[in-house]
Enzyme design. Structure first.
Site, short mmCIF file in Angstrom:
data_model
loop_
_atom_site.label_atom_id
_atom_site.label_comp_id
_atom_site.label_asym_id
_atom_site.label_seq_id
_atom_site.Cartn_x
_atom_site.Cartn_y
_atom_site.Cartn_z
CE LYS A 41 66.96 6.83 2.35
NZ LYS A 41 66.33 6.32 3.51
NE ARG A 111 65.23 10.81 4.05
CZ ARG A 111 65.48 10.76 2.82
NH1 ARG A 111 66.09 12.23 2.79
NH2 ARG A 111 64.70 10.38 1.79
N GLY A 120 62.69 -0.23 2.49
CA GLY A 120 61.84 -0.39 3.58
C GLY A 120 62.54 -1.35 4.68
CG MET A 122 67.63 0.19 6.91
SD MET A 122 68.29 -0.85 7.91
CE MET A 122 69.62 -0.04 8.76
NE ARG A 362 65.38 3.93 -4.01
CZ ARG A 362 64.67 3.63 -2.98
NH1 ARG A 362 65.71 3.63 -2.05
NH2 ARG A 362 63.55 3.57 -3.03
CG HIS A 483 57.08 -3.36 0.53
ND1 HIS A 483 56.95 -4.61 0.58
CD2 HIS A 483 58.37 -3.37 1.20
CE1 HIS A 483 57.71 -5.35 1.17
NE2 HIS A 483 58.71 -4.41 1.45
CB SER A 808 85.87 -30.73 -19.39
OG SER A 808 84.67 -30.04 -19.02
CB CYS A 875 81.34 -29.42 -18.30
SG CYS A 875 82.15 -30.85 -17.35
CE1 TYR A 895 84.29 -26.13 -22.36
CE2 TYR A 895 86.38 -25.97 -23.22
CZ TYR A 895 85.59 -26.70 -22.82
OH TYR A 895 85.52 -27.94 -22.43
P1 ADP Z 1 63.15 4.97 2.87
O1 ADP Z 1 64.55 4.41 2.77
O2 ADP Z 1 61.91 3.82 3.42
O3 ADP Z 1 62.40 5.55 1.55
P2 ADP Z 1 63.22 7.78 3.55
O4 ADP Z 1 64.40 7.96 4.42
O5 ADP Z 1 63.64 8.03 2.21
O6 ADP Z 1 63.09 6.13 3.76
O7 ADP Z 1 62.00 8.54 4.12
C1 ADP Z 1 60.75 7.99 4.06
C2 ADP Z 1 59.71 9.08 3.54
O8 ADP Z 1 59.97 10.33 4.16
C3 ADP Z 1 60.23 9.49 2.28
O9 ADP Z 1 58.89 9.40 1.32
C4 ADP Z 1 60.77 10.50 2.28
O10 ADP Z 1 60.67 11.35 0.99
C5 ADP Z 1 60.30 11.14 3.19
N1 ADP Z 1 61.20 12.25 3.84
C6 ADP Z 1 62.36 11.91 4.42
N2 ADP Z 1 63.02 13.11 5.03
C7 ADP Z 1 62.10 14.07 4.83
C8 ADP Z 1 62.22 15.42 4.96
N3 ADP Z 1 63.19 16.04 5.66
N4 ADP Z 1 61.12 16.13 4.64
C9 ADP Z 1 60.02 15.71 3.96
N5 ADP Z 1 59.88 14.33 3.83
C10 ADP Z 1 60.84 13.56 4.20
MG MG Z 2 63.09 6.83 0.48
#
Ligand code: ADP
Ligand code: MG
Ligand code: MG
Length: 922
Positions: A41, A111, A120, A122, A362, A483, A808, A875, A895
């Protein structure tokens, strides 16, 4: 693989160490290449900032701090606090707001972000920096919005940091919605929200024993600590285990100034893919929610709206329609990102008062179907070359293209018969029929007795194990980026989401749909993840398009784009790879299937499988039980025509290709009659008394047959058995040769542990083959080699190499004998061994490179030292495992051989192994 981050404690000069990386205002200290340090990220935020995509400013605390944190009893490096304060001040200057300020407060998100994306897994905290004072500063702009943000923050912070379950808060929120008659959170008026905030604070006091923290720095450091700690929560650990992510990589923490999608109707939040992640179609594709924040889209709380007109159903308001200017900007951004990364991206965005911000990019997770199509399309678009296309598709994923789909006619019948329960969004292609399980735990249990479809209102990270054991996944809420959809695609599970016309009632354990009897747990249901259809009962499946074109000839290549792309990609792989691919096949049909999938011969034909057919097993038993050699020969004479016919069939399928035939290998007891009925029938047949026969059977009983009278030991004590087999092989070879078939049999002696064993059996083979060739008067090549599956054989490979023309590696037995684990009994302890990290993986699935693998390497080297032309293959089951294939390539094998349906995987994996090897050698 990639090296882990260097340990901080080893660093001498601590002040020189950089722990915090700023991004904002078009410039970042990090970039896309720094995933190891910044996490995925953080690296994405930095890169986007650098290429001029609008990103709210912030900073990333590196993964090295996470490593330090766990190595020092959850302490931070001494100068981290200063670095954070410095960077926070920089953000304050840029956005012209102050952290904790009562007039113009800066709010941030905290984050997590590991190197590999863990959807989802963390926990992220939004709106941090709100307290009873700062909320008033925010309220100057809009009170309702300020209170909405505050209540969200209290809930998230409490859930993640204070460990007060979010259910307590949600319960109050739902009750409030009912009370004020609001359909969505956005309709709750300000004064009701003020009450809610008060209630939330009371909950915190009751459940945690303390007041909700008002000091913004306490909030910040509490959140940072919680993100680092969440690296080791159970969900994260499970996800890492399922996906082979090392536990010591650690996560980074991103602190970023907030932008708000919940400030009114000119605000929104959304997620999008630059191409369709399910089919690979080249269309911008995504979902959004007006006046909402962050997680709302992914959480499936409200069903989101489509972003483009093309994607919208009638009546749905797309973003393109409601905010055309922002949409146009979003299109520019996605094109820029895709062109920059040259791969399909998965993006998160927020629109605040008509202004677009990107919050994440990503590499998008995709199904095997999408992976193949995107790789081929991007090649055609000139974005990537053949080599990159081959690297883009995970080798194991290609089996999805071979998986069955519902039988078209049967489905039509079911639809006409009124079995359609409803429709949802097609989130993961493929067909699945299974019994309904309403929760993850039940799914895991029920999966032991056959296929299960996990049926949920929505899924969350707690459900990972259940989703993994399910054949298919169905949810009634949430969109294509929920999710359930994201995880199912990653796992290659057929999946239908957002089937809103169906109602799941957990309380009563029912799935209800208009006009149908409710279904209960254990009832059959069928879901089509390609179309989104949900049908009651168990629908039969039919072969995939690839199989229909290649194997069954019921479809033409022109009719199937899936097939054409599959074929193109694998041909590119073939141009790259040097490792040969053969197959393990015992029948002409398997041989044909494997050839059509691209195998260049047979690496293992197990002759014993030919002994079990009904008319044959009696002869086999007679042979084993015969009182003397003459009796044995009589029975063998009768078996010979059967074996010969089998070999002829296989040779005809594989003209010009090597066919490695292993002489009889398993312990004789496997063929013996076991039941009383079988014994008396056999006694009658042979003209023996029952008692006498049973005595003979008992006499042949072995305490440990796997290490008993089997393999070449049989061929040496009962030479007439191997002689018959060799005769059958060469009679068949000569006869098909007369029909113009280019036949290349290779005779393989199993379970050799000493030179003498190989000498005796290979001399016999050559003698008998020569006799047959002379009798028949046609010439066919005679090639004799051995299986290396006993550790001793690998050690004396230089001596064996003087006799054998090929080796083999039978890696199943080699693993069994090197570890001393019985393959058939290892299930009782191996899973625990893997859990406790005594072994990194099940060594029967993926070759143990450090131990068993060394025998493969050493055996190959020693064998070739005696015979430079020695052909060497594998094999065992490992021949179809991408990780093992990568290792075998480094041993310079000729192989690998695997089961027919793994051949495409092996072709792709061998090409990828080649590219890695080239990169490694420079
Ligand atoms: P995940 O890894 O679960 O996607 P994120 O860190 O991307 O978690 O964040 C969860 C949500 O919060 C995402 O929808 C992201 O776009 C939103 N978000 C994170 N940081 C900000 C921010 N600075 N301003 C507005 N929305 C945010
Ligand atoms: Mg995210
Ligand atoms: Mg074996």
């Amino acid at each position: 693989m990639s090296s882990t981050a260097p340990s901080i404690s080893k660093s001498e000069d601590k002040t020189a160490k950089k722990y915090v990386y700023y991004f904002g205002e078009g410039h970042a200290e990090g970039n896309a290449k720094m995933k190891n340090v910044l996490g995925g990220k953080g690296a994405g935020l930095a890169e986007m900032t650098n290429i001029g995509v609008p990103v709210p400013p912030g900073f990333t605390i590196s993964t090295e701090v996470c490593t330090y944190f766990y190595e020092h009893g959850k302490q931070y490096p001494p100068d981290l606090r200063d670095a954070v304060a410095e960077n926070l001040a920089r953000v304050e200057r840029v956005v012209d707001r102050k952290f904790g300020d009562r007039n113009k407060p800066l709010l941030v998100s905290v984050r997590s972000g590991a190197r590999a994306s863990m959807p989802g897994m963390m926990d992220t905290i939004l709106n941090l920096g709100l307290n009873d004072e700062t909320v008033q500063g925010l309220a100057k702009h809009d009170e309702r919005f300020a209170l909405d943000s505050y209540r969200r923050f209290i809930q998230m912070f409490s859930d993640v940091v204070l460990e007060v379950d979010k259910e307590h808060f949600e319960h109050e929120l739902f009750a409030l919605r009912d009370r004020v008659g609001a359909q969505t959170d956005a309709q709750i008026p300000a004064n009701a929200l003020r009450e809610l905030v008060a209630t939330y604070k009371k909950i915190v006091r009751e459940k945690s024993g303390n007041d909700f923290p008002q000091n913004v720095n306490d909030q910040l450091w509490g959140a940072i600590g919680a993100v680092f700690s969440s690296w080791n929560n159970q969900r994260a650990i499970t996800y890492r285990k399922l996906n082979g992510i090392p536990d010591d990589w650690g996560t980074a923490v991103n602190v970023q100034s907030m932008v708000f999608g919940n400030m009114g109707d000119d605000c929104a939040t959304g997620v999008a893919f630059t191409r369709n992640p399910s089919t690979g179609e080249r269309k911008f594709f995504g979902e959004y929610l007006p006046n909402a924040q962050g997680e709302d889209v992914v959480a499936g709380i409200r069903t989101p709206l489509p972003i483009s007109k093309a994607q919208a159903l009638s009546g749905e308001k797309s973003l393109e329609e409601t905010m055309p200017a922002v949409y146009a900007q979003l299109e520019d951004v996605y094109k820029k990102l895709e062109a920059h990364y040259r791969d399909m991206q998965d993006i998160e965005f927020t629109i605040q008062s008509g202004k677009l911000y990107l919050l994440q990019t990503r590499t998008g997770k995709r199904t095997g179907f999408a992976a193949v199509k995107i790789a081929c399309d991007m090649t055609d678009e000139g974005l990537i070359d053949h080599r990159e296309a081959v690297e883009r598709v995970e080798a194991g994923q290609i089996v999805q293209l071979l998986a069955p789909v519902f039988d078209h006619a049967e489905k039509e019948k079911a639809l006409k018969g009124g079995r359609l329960l409803g429709r949802g969004l097609p989130a993961g292609p493929g067909a699945a029929a299974g019994r309904i399980a309403f929760n993850a735990e039940h799914a895991v249990q029920m999966a032991a007795d056959g296929p299960v479809v996990l049926v949920r209102i929505e899924t969350s990270p707690e459900d990972i194990a259940g989703m993994h054991s399910a054949a298919g996944i169905l949810t009634t809420r949430g969109g294509l980026t929920s999710h359930a959809a994201v995880v199912a695609r990653g796992m290659g599970r057929p999946c239908v989401v957002g089937a809103g016309s169906l109602k799941v009632d957990y309380g009563r354990g029912e799935l209800r749909s208009e006009g149908h009897e409710p279904l209960e747990e254990g009832d059959w249901i069928s879901i089509d993840g390609t179309t989104g259809e949900i049908l009651g009962g168990k629908l039969p499946t039919r072969p995939s398009e690839v199989v229909q074109v290649l194997i069954e000839n019921t479809m033409k290549p022109e009719q199937s784009e899936v097939y054409r792309n599959f074929d193109r990609l694998l041909k590119w792989a073939d141009e790259i790879r040097t490792l040969g691919i053969r197959t393990n096949a015992d029948t002409p049909n398997d041989a044909r299937v494997a050839r059509l999938f691209g195998a260049a011969g047979i690496g293992l034909c197990r002759t014993e499988h030919m002994f079990f057919a009904e008319e044959r097993i009696v002869r086999v038993r007679e042979m084993i039980l015969a009182r003397n050699e003459a009796g044995r020969r009589r029975a063998l004479d009768q078996l010979l025509p059967f074996q010969k016919a089998d070999f002829e069939g296989i040779f005809r399928e594989l003209t010009g290709m090597p066919v490695t035939i292993r002489l009889l290998d398993p312990p004789l007891h496997e063929f013996l009659p076991h039941t009383e009925a079988q014994m008396s029938a056999l006694a009658r047949d042979m003209g023996w008394g029952y008692v006498e026969l049973r005595a003979k059977v008992n006499q042949l009983h072995e305490v440990n047959p796997m290490l008993g009278h089997r393999g070449c030991r049989l061929g040496i004590t009962y030479p007439e058995i191997y002689e018959m087999q060799v005769r059958a092989i060469f009679q068949a070879a000569c006869d098909v040769r007369k029909d113009g078939i280019d036949v290349r049999p290779e005779v393989m002696i199993p379970l050799v542990g000493t030179v003498k064993e190989l000498q005796i059996t290979s001399e016999m083979t050559r003698r008998v083959a020569a006799d047959v060739i002379k009798e028949r008067g046609v010439d066919v090549p005679v090639i004799v080699g051995t299986m290396i599956e006993i550790p001793r054989a690998a050690l004396i490979a230089d001596q064996l190499g003087e006799i054998a023309e090929f080796f083999s590696f039978g890696t199943n037995d080699l693993t069994q004998m090197t570890f001393g684990y019985s393959r058939d009994d290892a299930g009782t302890f191996l899973p625990e061994y893997v859990d406790k990290k005594i072994l990194p993986k099940d060594p029967f699935e993926s070759i143990d490179t450090t131990g068993v693998g060394q025998l493969v390497r050493l055996g190959t080297e020693r064998g070739r030292s005696a015979n430079a032309k020695l052909k060497v293959g594998v094999c065992g089951e490992h021949g179809g495992d991408p990780d093992s294939i990568r290792f075998f390539r480094t041993c310079n094998l000729n192989y690998v051989s695997c089961s027919p349906y793994r051949v495409p995987v092996a072709r792709l994996a061998a090409a990828q192994a080649e590219l890695e090897q080239k990169a490694y050698e420079g």
